[in-house]
Design a protein around this motif. Structure first.
Motif, PDB file in Angstrom:
ATOM      1  N   TYR A 226       0.860  -1.188   0.000  1.00 10.36           N
ATOM      2  CA  TYR A 226       0.000   0.000   0.000  1.00 10.36           C
ATOM      3  C   TYR A 226       0.888   1.226   0.000  1.00 10.36           C
ATOM      4  CZ  TYR A 226      -3.495   3.414   1.609  1.00 10.36           C
ATOM      5  OH  TYR A 226      -4.330   4.505   1.739  1.00 10.36           O
ATOM      6  N   LEU A 227       0.729   2.070  -1.022  1.00 11.97           N
ATOM      7  CA  LEU A 227       1.491   3.319  -1.092  1.00 11.97           C
ATOM      8  C   LEU A 227       0.655   4.421  -0.444  1.00 11.97           C
ATOM      9  CD1 LEU A 227       3.084   3.086  -4.651  1.00 11.97           C
ATOM     10  CD2 LEU A 227       4.148   2.640  -2.439  1.00 11.97           C
ATOM     11  N   MET A 228       0.895   4.619   0.834  1.00 11.31           N
ATOM     12  CA  MET A 228       0.151   5.639   1.576  1.00 11.31           C
ATOM     13  C   MET A 228       0.622   7.026   1.167  1.00 11.31           C
ATOM     14  SD  MET A 228      -0.474   4.295   5.449  1.00 11.31           S
ATOM     15  CE  MET A 228       1.237   3.975   5.841  1.00 11.31           C
ATOM     16  N   GLN A 229      -0.328   7.893   0.897  1.00 12.34           N
ATOM     17  CA  GLN A 229      -0.012   9.262   0.505  1.00 12.34           C
ATOM     18  C   GLN A 229      -0.267  10.155   1.718  1.00 12.34           C
ATOM     19  OE1 GLN A 229      -1.601  10.346  -3.353  1.00 12.34           O
ATOM     20  NE2 GLN A 229      -1.570   8.212  -4.049  1.00 12.34           N
ATOM     21  N   LEU A 230       0.802  10.388   2.474  1.00 11.44           N
ATOM     22  CA  LEU A 230       0.682  11.102   3.748  1.00 11.44           C
ATOM     23  C   LEU A 230       0.401  12.583   3.530  1.00 11.44           C
ATOM     24  CD1 LEU A 230       3.665   9.403   5.608  1.00 11.44           C
ATOM     25  CD2 LEU A 230       1.262   8.708   5.563  1.00 11.44           C
ATOM     26  N   MET A 231       1.027  13.157   2.529  1.00 11.44           N
ATOM     27  CA  MET A 231       0.784  14.548   2.160  1.00 11.44           C
ATOM     28  C   MET A 231       1.163  14.738   0.699  1.00 11.44           C
ATOM     29  SD  MET A 231       2.295  18.143   3.643  1.00 11.44           S
ATOM     30  CE  MET A 231       3.843  17.980   2.764  1.00 11.44           C
ATOM     31  N   VAL A 232       0.268  15.332  -0.077  1.00 10.85           N
ATOM     32  CA  VAL A 232       0.536  15.549  -1.496  1.00 10.85           C
ATOM     33  C   VAL A 232       0.097  16.960  -1.865  1.00 10.85           C
ATOM     34  CG1 VAL A 232       0.036  14.833  -3.857  1.00 10.85           C
ATOM     35  CG2 VAL A 232       0.231  13.101  -2.067  1.00 10.85           C
TER      36      VAL A 232
END
Length: 858
Positions: A226-232
């Motif tokens: 799972y590629l968690m997107q913490l802040m984009v």
């Protein structure tokens, strides 16, 4: 773009040259299958993936299920048990691997799996994936694989009879299934629409509906990433790769994450793993990321990564992951009118334009990649940016979501619960939890999925905290009501949101569609000032099309109106003797009991009702297009109060009269062309208010635009009676009233023979156009037009024609009777006098002549 990577404590062996030698070996087991009827004579070669119905059809043991009323004669199939069998070879090297496993991507539904006569698995959920460890039962040489599918009806009846009471399930066509009032669908975790719906037949299938694999490996297996997107944001994407690894022993390994575009290493970390399940989190950062945008706002940029596990010498397990980098959230903010309900993508508040989506076939394995290509292309080509995956079907194939990712189509994803109450015993709750985990884990990397929704229409139907609903609650004692409500809360306010919370990084969850707010007691109504709405006053409530302007919501997630398919599609399921909307066959292909006569009644309000069958089909298209076009314009005029318009529905699962805008064969109906126009990035929309004509400009663009507005009052012959020109500014990402045409300006005008032609231009570039008519079509005095068609350009697969008329033409429909499958750049359009329009036709058009093009108009 610059990539910063994270490197943990590196092991000494990481510098060694590594050979890509994966321990995992995968073999497809989709060939050589046969089926047989338990205690019966039906048997033959089977297709995997497949269903028993399609296998019987392929072996000529049943007729086409969709033809005429054949459905009625095939209800015996789901009462039978069926056996599927094949053999497969195993070599000594394969058998010596640490793990030997069968993986089933989908078994429909109650399935006992045997390997060499040993029971290795009992499956009981169509929506789950299943693993069976078979090392102790397998042997070198030929192995026998047998799957016994128990009748979902017999299993359902067992559970029904054991239940202290029945459950509501309005769309379970139990009478058609020869079960009387016994609605067994709620007891089985299977696609709800298989039991029938008000647009679909009852074919309760069994079979191996998704592929089968034999997997063997040593040491390690990457279970998921799972590629968690913490802040984009535009400047940076802070990510974390959460890797789940199954290990057969304790060891030291290294994880490497590569950007497949240039094969660069973006992150690398050494770690220690133990025997069994392991979870590793590896953070990394991408500067100046290329963001994923929905259609109309920018490019749907995607990133492809490969995750590699190394033991120092070899790369022993790998997994590829694609995702798009974006920030997405469901915005629910209190305002002076209630509470907003909208999606904010990368900081931009997006008006959702789209449709509801159902499975493409009653027999799911028949759905091909080209079917998915077509339905997503149909959404794209109609200017949509969202599809809602409705909860009575299935969690779709990975390929479908890949297409949505690549085309910038946002997905509202229902869990598979619709229009029913469900048991809440421990076994059912555990089954549902595993189903949710399987599918959330499988789908969570898709940037297109912007919302997980618990169910379709259950909260509003049950209406536990107030009067109203669908009359379900009143069937039960207070104690039974409390028990059913507890099950509802456990499923939709505990199990499902808990799974979304545990396995995603704050993905948005919405308990039920429609709902006025997140809390359990906030039931939707026709006057919602918060949440989403399903508005069915038009159609079920016999409201007029004009009422779409009265009943607006913060987000309109369902509304619709029916039409018949075009004649070429009707001919696939009916013979000439059936060409009457009230014939037995036409009734069988109309699952809304009020449907055919409801279309006729609405038609009489706005149009002249034809007696001819083909003309009636055409008029039903025109009527549907008028209604849905009016609805979309009303929703877009209400922007930003209303921030979504998803009509019901884009597709069909069989050839039928329904609410679809494209039929079972993906042919566009009139409404799909109307939707394409109404969903343009900029539209002009005119509406009557207290006798005045109010003209709105609606823009999805993120910048204000200067434009010139031109309004011409014309008669049907093309004579200009009045002209108004005005310079204006079209505000960004909203709706603006740009002009009011006073009723006093229309005095003395014959409204039956005049109309407003409205255009919006930026210099010479046409931004939008609209024709506004003062009376209903049945009251208009349209002249018989002379329509000229000439060929401009012709190749084997493309025909370009010019169409011109000497008088106003309404709802001009062009068709070719020689074959099906043509694509038209536009159709069912209005043309002004002396206007010339160019139409492109794609398909097998090499030998088409102008006289082959058939014309129908009002």
């Amino acid at each position: 773009m610059r990539i910063i990577y994270f490197i943990g404590l590196l092991m000494a062996f990481s510098a060694c040259k590594q050979e890509k030698k994966e321990s995992m070996e995968i073999r497809q087991l989709n060939e050589g299958w046969v089926y047989s009827e338990v205690d019966g004579s039906h048997r033959g070669a089977a297709s995997v993936p497949g269903t028993i119905h399609t296998d019987l059809l392929n072996n000529k043991q049943i007729e086409d299920p969709f033809y005429r009323t054949n459905e009625r004669d095939q209800q015996w199939v789901d009462k039978k048990d069926w056996v599927y069998e094949t053999t497969f070879e195993i070599e000594e090297a394969l058998l010596s691997k640490d793990k030997l496993q069968l993986h089933f991507y989908g078994l429909d539904t109650y399935a006992d799996v045997f390997v060499n006569d040993y029971l290795v698995l009992k499956a009981f959920n169509m929506h789950r994936e299943w693993d069976a460890d078979i090392k102790q039962f397998a042997k070198v040489g030929e192995n026998h694989l047998k799957i016994v599918f128990h009748s979902p009806i017999k299993k359902g009846l067992e559970l029904y009879n054991a239940s202290p009471y029945s459950y509501p399930a309005n769309n379970d066509q139990s009478e058609n299934g020869e079960l009387g009032d016994k609605k067994v669908s709620v007891f089985t975790r299977k696609a709800g629409y298989h039991y029938g719906w008000d647009w679909g037949p009852r074919f309760v299938t069994s079979g191996i509906w998704r592929p089968v694999e034999l997997r063997a490996w040593n040491d390690y297996k990457i279970e998921s990433v799972y590629l968690m997107q913490l802040m984009v944001n535009n400047d940076v994407a802070e990510l974390e790769a959460e890797i789940h690894i199954q290990a057969e022993s304790h060891s030291n390994v290294e994880a490497i994450i590569r950007n497949k575009e240039d094969n660069s290493i973006v992150a690398k970390q050494a770690f220690e793993i133990n025997k069994g399940e392991n979870k590793v989190a590896i953070p990394f950062t991408i500067e100046n990321p290329k963001l994923w945008w929905s259609r109309g706002l920018g490019e749907p940029n995607m990133y492809d990564f490969e995750i590699q596990i190394s033991n120092g010498t070899n790369l022993v397990s790998t997994k590829s992951i694609s995702t798009g980098l974006r920030s997405i959230k469901l915005v629910r903010e209190e305002d002076e009118k209630g509470e907003s309900f909208l999606f904010e993508l990368n900081g931009v508040r997006v008006f959702a334009k789209g449709a509801n989506y159902i499975p493409n076939d009653s027999f799911l394995p028949r759905v091909t990649k080209s079917d998915y290509d077509k339905v997503v292309a149909d959404a794209v080509n109609a200017n949509m940016n969202m599809l809602r995956i409705w909860g009575g079907g299935v969690y779709e194939d990975d390929y479908f979501y890949d297409l949505c990712d690549k085309n910038g189509i946002m997905v509202w994803q229902d869990f598979m619960f619709a229009c029913s109450m469900y048991p809440g015993d421990e076994a059912m709750l555990n089954n549902i939890r595993k189903e949710a985990e399987d599918n959330v884990i499988r789908l969570r990397n898709h940037p297109s999925i912007v919302l997980w929704c618990g169910n379709n229409e259950i909260n509003i139907a049950w209406h536990y905290f107030g009067k109203g609903g669908w009359g379900w609650k009143e069937r039960y004692t207070p104690a039974q009501q409390e028990e059913i409500q507890e099950a509802y809360v456990n499923i939709f306010h505990k199990v499902l949101p808990d799974v979304v919370d545990e396995f995603t990084n704050n993905a948005d969850y919405w308990p039920s569609s429609p709902q006025a707010g997140y809390d359990i007691d906030q039931h939707a109504s026709d006057v919602n000032t918060s949440g989403d709405m399903h508005y069915w006053g038009v159609w079920h409530g016999l409201h007029r099309f004009e009422d779409f302007d009265k009943y607006k919501a913060r987000f309109m997630s369902e509304y619709g109106f029916q039409s018949f398919p075009e004649l070429n599609t009707v001919k696939t399921y009916a013979s000439n003797e059936d060409f009457d909307i009230e014939s037995d066959v036409m009734a069988a292909h109309q699952r809304s009991g009020i449907g055919n006569l409801r279309i006729k009644e609405y038609m009489s309000w706005y149009y002249n009702v034809p007696a001819d069958f083909e003309e009636f089909l055409y008029m039903s298209h025109v009527l549907q297009a008028e209604g849905i076009g009016m609805a979309i314009e009303a929703h877009r005029r209400a922007m930003p109060y209303c921030m979504g318009s998803l009509y019901w529905q884009i597709n069909d699962c069989w050839p039928v009269a329904s609410w679809s805008s494209t039929d079972y064969y993906h042919n566009w109906k009139a409404v799909h062309y109307a939707v394409k126009r109404a969903f343009e990035p900029i539209i002009i929309s005119a509406t009557q208010n207290k006798g005045n004509i109010e003209i709105y400009g609606v823009s999805d663009f993120q910048q204000e635009r200067k434009a010139s507005l031109k309004i011409e009052l014309k008669d049907f012959g093309g004579k200009v009676l009045k002209t108004i020109n005005q310079q204006l500014k079209l505000e960004a990402n909203t709706s603006t009233q740009i002009f009011t045409f006073a009723s006093s300006e229309l005095k003395g005008i014959n409204k039956k023979k005049t109309y407003l032609s409205i255009t919006l231009k930026d210099n010479d570039k046409l931004l939008a156009e609209q024709k506004y008519y003062f009376t209903f079509p049945k009251d208009q005095e349209l002249d018989k037009a002379n329509i000229d068609i000439s060929i401009i350009e012709q190749t084997e697969d493309q025909l370009v024609v010019s169409v011109k008329s000497d008088s106003l033409v309404r709802s001009l429909f062009l068709s070719l009777n020689k074959s099906k499958g043509f694509e038209w750049s536009d159709n069912y359009f209005d043309m002004e006098a002396d206007e010339s329009k160019t139409i492109t036709i794609l398909g097998d058009v090499a030998n088409i002549k102008t006289e082959d093009i058939k014309i129908m108009t009002l």
